[in-house]
Write a protein that holds these residues in place. Structure first.
Motif, short mmCIF file in Angstrom:
data_model
loop_
_atom_site.label_atom_id
_atom_site.label_comp_id
_atom_site.label_asym_id
_atom_site.label_seq_id
_atom_site.Cartn_x
_atom_site.Cartn_y
_atom_site.Cartn_z
N ILE A 1 -6.03 -7.26 7.88
CA ILE A 1 -4.75 -7.31 7.96
C ILE A 1 -4.07 -7.85 9.10
O ILE A 1 -4.68 -7.20 10.16
CB ILE A 1 -4.39 -5.90 7.40
CG1 ILE A 1 -4.84 -5.48 6.12
CG2 ILE A 1 -2.76 -5.80 7.37
CD1 ILE A 1 -4.31 -6.32 4.81
N TRP B 1 1.23 -4.56 9.78
CA TRP B 1 1.69 -3.55 8.80
C TRP B 1 2.79 -3.43 9.26
O TRP B 1 3.37 -3.57 10.36
CB TRP B 1 0.85 -2.25 8.97
CG TRP B 1 -0.68 -2.45 8.56
CD1 TRP B 1 -1.73 -2.83 9.29
CD2 TRP B 1 -1.39 -1.94 7.29
NE1 TRP B 1 -2.87 -2.56 8.77
CE2 TRP B 1 -2.68 -2.15 7.40
CE3 TRP B 1 -0.54 -1.69 6.30
CZ2 TRP B 1 -3.39 -1.86 6.43
CZ3 TRP B 1 -1.53 -1.52 5.06
CH2 TRP B 1 -3.06 -1.81 5.14
N ALA C 1 1.91 -5.32 4.08
CA ALA C 1 0.84 -6.04 4.80
C ALA C 1 1.03 -7.34 4.49
O ALA C 1 1.02 -7.68 3.80
CB ALA C 1 -0.42 -5.13 4.55
N ARG D 1 -4.43 6.05 2.77
CA ARG D 1 -3.59 4.99 2.24
C ARG D 1 -4.39 4.22 1.11
O ARG D 1 -5.63 3.92 1.22
CB ARG D 1 -3.46 4.04 3.28
CG ARG D 1 -2.54 2.82 3.07
CD ARG D 1 -1.58 2.48 4.24
NE ARG D 1 -2.45 2.00 5.45
CZ ARG D 1 -1.85 1.59 6.95
NH1 ARG D 1 -0.75 1.63 6.90
NH2 ARG D 1 -2.80 1.44 7.88
N PHE E 1 0.85 -1.33 0.02
CA PHE E 1 0.03 -0.04 -0.04
C PHE E 1 0.97 1.19 -0.19
O PHE E 1 2.29 1.05 0.10
CB PHE E 1 -0.90 0.00 1.26
CG PHE E 1 -1.95 -1.03 1.12
CD1 PHE E 1 -1.56 -2.45 1.47
CD2 PHE E 1 -3.20 -0.99 1.21
CE1 PHE E 1 -2.44 -3.37 1.83
CE2 PHE E 1 -4.20 -1.83 1.39
CZ PHE E 1 -3.84 -3.02 1.55
N GLN F 1 0.81 5.92 1.06
CA GLN F 1 -0.02 6.93 1.36
C GLN F 1 0.49 8.34 1.07
O GLN F 1 1.69 8.62 1.42
CB GLN F 1 -0.31 6.89 3.08
CG GLN F 1 -1.23 8.03 3.47
CD GLN F 1 -1.55 7.80 5.00
OE1 GLN F 1 -1.03 7.13 5.60
NE2 GLN F 1 -2.74 8.57 5.22
N PHE G 1 -4.49 0.84 -1.58
CA PHE G 1 -3.67 -0.45 -2.16
C PHE G 1 -3.09 -0.28 -3.26
O PHE G 1 -3.53 0.46 -4.34
CB PHE G 1 -5.20 -1.41 -2.32
CG PHE G 1 -4.72 -2.62 -3.17
CD1 PHE G 1 -5.09 -2.89 -4.46
CD2 PHE G 1 -3.89 -3.78 -2.43
CE1 PHE G 1 -4.69 -3.85 -5.17
CE2 PHE G 1 -3.62 -4.88 -3.14
CZ PHE G 1 -4.03 -5.04 -4.36
N SER H 1 -9.11 -4.06 0.17
CA SER H 1 -9.92 -3.18 0.99
C SER H 1 -9.23 -2.72 2.17
O SER H 1 -9.91 -1.92 3.02
CB SER H 1 -11.27 -3.82 1.09
OG SER H 1 -11.12 -4.92 2.13
N GLY H 2 -8.06 -3.42 2.28
CA GLY H 2 -7.33 -3.04 3.91
C GLY H 2 -7.96 -3.83 4.91
O GLY H 2 -7.56 -3.77 5.99
N GLU H 3 -8.99 -4.83 4.59
CA GLU H 3 -9.49 -5.65 5.78
C GLU H 3 -8.62 -7.01 6.02
O GLU H 3 -7.94 -7.46 5.11
CB GLU H 3 -10.90 -5.97 5.22
CG GLU H 3 -11.68 -4.62 5.31
CD GLU H 3 -13.45 -4.91 4.80
OE1 GLU H 3 -13.96 -4.05 4.98
OE2 GLU H 3 -13.64 -6.10 4.53
#
Length: 124
Positions: A111, A114, A97, A45, A37, A39, A47, A107-109
């Motif tokens: 995880i 990090w 991640a 942030r 990812f 930012q 993906f 979706s950043g789920e």
């Protein structure tokens, strides 16, 4: 708990390449999918790429497809992001991640861990 440490960031010129590394410890790295990812300043942030536990499957967001390549070396518990043709808009903090679900990483789920991030700055 798995620990992730990114390295390889730096200051480069537009058109240059960088390879980011993500070293993992503390868990069986090879059992889990990995993602990258970034930012950008003032942005959320986002993906970039993901790779399956064995490396057979990869997926990229459109903005980096064809320029960035994700890979992994399970023998050395390390994931990589090769970035070619860098642009000033690629300037960001880059994070790796470790995910619990391949499909959920974008979706950043789900995880599990990090990394702390590594700064990439691309000058024009």
């Amino acid at each position: 708990q798995v620990q992730l440490v990114e390295s390889g960031g730096g200051l480069v010129q537009a058109g240059d390449s960088l390879r980011l590394s993500c070293a993992a410890s503390g868990r069986t790295f090879a059992d889990y999918p990995m993602g990258w990812f970034r930012q950008r300043p003032g942005k959320e942030r986002e993906f970039l790429a993901l790779i399956s536990w064995g490396g057979a499957s990869t997926f990229y967001t459109d903005s980096v497809k064809g320029r960035f390549t994700i890979s992994r070396d399970n023998a050395n518990n390390t994931a990589y992001l090769q970035m070619n043709g860098l642009k000033p808009e690629d300037t960001a903090v880059y994070y790796c991640a470790l995910g619990l679900s391949y499909a959920s990483i974008p979706s950043g789920e789900q995880i599990a861990s990090w990394g702390q991030g590594t700064q990439v700055t691309v000058s024009s």
